[in-house]
Design an enzyme around this catalytic site. Structure first.
Site, short mmCIF file in Angstrom:
data_model
loop_
_atom_site.label_atom_id
_atom_site.label_comp_id
_atom_site.label_asym_id
_atom_site.label_seq_id
_atom_site.Cartn_x
_atom_site.Cartn_y
_atom_site.Cartn_z
CG ASP A 99 53.67 -41.36 59.12
OD1 ASP A 99 54.40 -42.34 58.97
OD2 ASP A 99 52.47 -41.46 59.44
CG ASP A 155 47.30 -34.29 67.42
OD1 ASP A 155 48.14 -34.23 66.51
OD2 ASP A 155 46.07 -34.41 67.20
P1 IMP Z 1 52.71 -37.29 56.56
O1 IMP Z 1 51.94 -36.41 55.59
O2 IMP Z 1 52.17 -38.70 56.57
O3 IMP Z 1 54.19 -37.23 56.39
O4 IMP Z 1 52.35 -36.81 58.00
C1 IMP Z 1 52.74 -35.66 58.49
C2 IMP Z 1 51.84 -35.21 59.62
O5 IMP Z 1 51.09 -36.28 60.23
C3 IMP Z 1 52.70 -34.66 60.70
O6 IMP Z 1 52.88 -33.29 60.53
C4 IMP Z 1 51.92 -34.98 61.96
O7 IMP Z 1 51.04 -33.92 62.22
C5 IMP Z 1 51.12 -36.20 61.62
N1 IMP Z 1 51.75 -37.43 62.18
C6 IMP Z 1 52.43 -38.39 61.52
N2 IMP Z 1 52.88 -39.36 62.34
C7 IMP Z 1 52.49 -38.98 63.58
C8 IMP Z 1 52.68 -39.56 64.90
O8 IMP Z 1 53.32 -40.60 65.11
N3 IMP Z 1 52.13 -38.86 65.92
C9 IMP Z 1 51.44 -37.69 65.76
N4 IMP Z 1 51.26 -37.12 64.57
C10 IMP Z 1 51.77 -37.75 63.48
#
Ligand code: IMP
Ligand code: MG
Length: 173
Positions: A99, A155
């Site tokens: 994300d 989740d």
């Molecule tokens: P980042 O650090 O923002 O890239 O987020 C990574 C983590 O956030 C992922 O491993 C997920 O556990 C969680 N995450 C991000 N987007 C979503 C979503 O749409 N649904 C569920 N979990 C998410």
């Protein structure tokens, strides 16, 4: 809360098979170490491993970046490290969804210090909406523009992980 199916289970499984085929052929003579990022990637990870056709090892790492709700807290903490030594090894990180990119960037910085021979990323979903850090996803399942996704390990406040399909959660907080 209302759910809408975005990626049905059949579509997920054929994509997982395709990714496993690519990874198996790219890592043919390297006995890679596949590292699943807990907890969300567990379903994807185990399905992927079962479709692999080359010798490999597995381990897990856990990072916490999300509190309650749907947005990153902005700081990432490793709450479980890997246990197999990775110096000189070919490491493939397996993530459910990228994300903001903060989680992956943090894990990558941490693991690079251990001097693996190579380190790459396989992510089931590349969600472009809130990207803050540039992330190179070497093996990507699906690209999604926006929305909060649940199911197949993903989740919302620890709910919905068990759902077989990947769904969009309507109106999360
Ligand atoms: P980042 O650090 O923002 O890239 O987020 C990574 C983590 O956030 C992922 O491993 C997920 O556990 C969680 N995450 C991000 N987007 C979503 C979503 O749409 N649904 C569920 N979990 C998410
Ligand atoms: Mg995760």
């Amino acid at each position: 809360m209302e759910l809408e199916i975005l990626i049905p289970r059949d579509t997920i499984l054929s994509k997982v098979k395709e990714l496993a085929g690519q990874i198996s052929s790219d890592y043919m003579d390297h006995e890679p170490l596949l590292v699943g990022i807990l907890n969300g990637a567990v379903f994807f990870f185990t399905d992927l491993i079962r479709e692999m056709t080359i010798p490999l090892k597995i381990d897990f790492i856990r990072a916490a970046s999300y509190g309650n709700g749907t947005s990153s807290r902005g700081s990432v903490q490793l709450t479980k490290g890997i246990e197999i030594p990775i110096q000189g090894k070919h490491v493939l990180l397996v993530e459910d969804i990228v994300d903001s990119g903060l989680t992956f960037t943090h894990i990558m910085q941490f693991l690079k210090k251990e001097e693996p021979a190579s380190i790459k990323l396989c992510a089931l979903i590349d969600k472009l909406e809130r990207r803050e850090k540039t992330v190179c996803i070497d093996y990507c399942g699906f690209q999604v523009d926006e929305g909060f996704l649940v199911g197949y390990g993903l989740d919302f406040n620890e709910q919905y992980r068990y759902l077989p399909d990947i769904c969009v959660l309507k109106d999360p907080r």
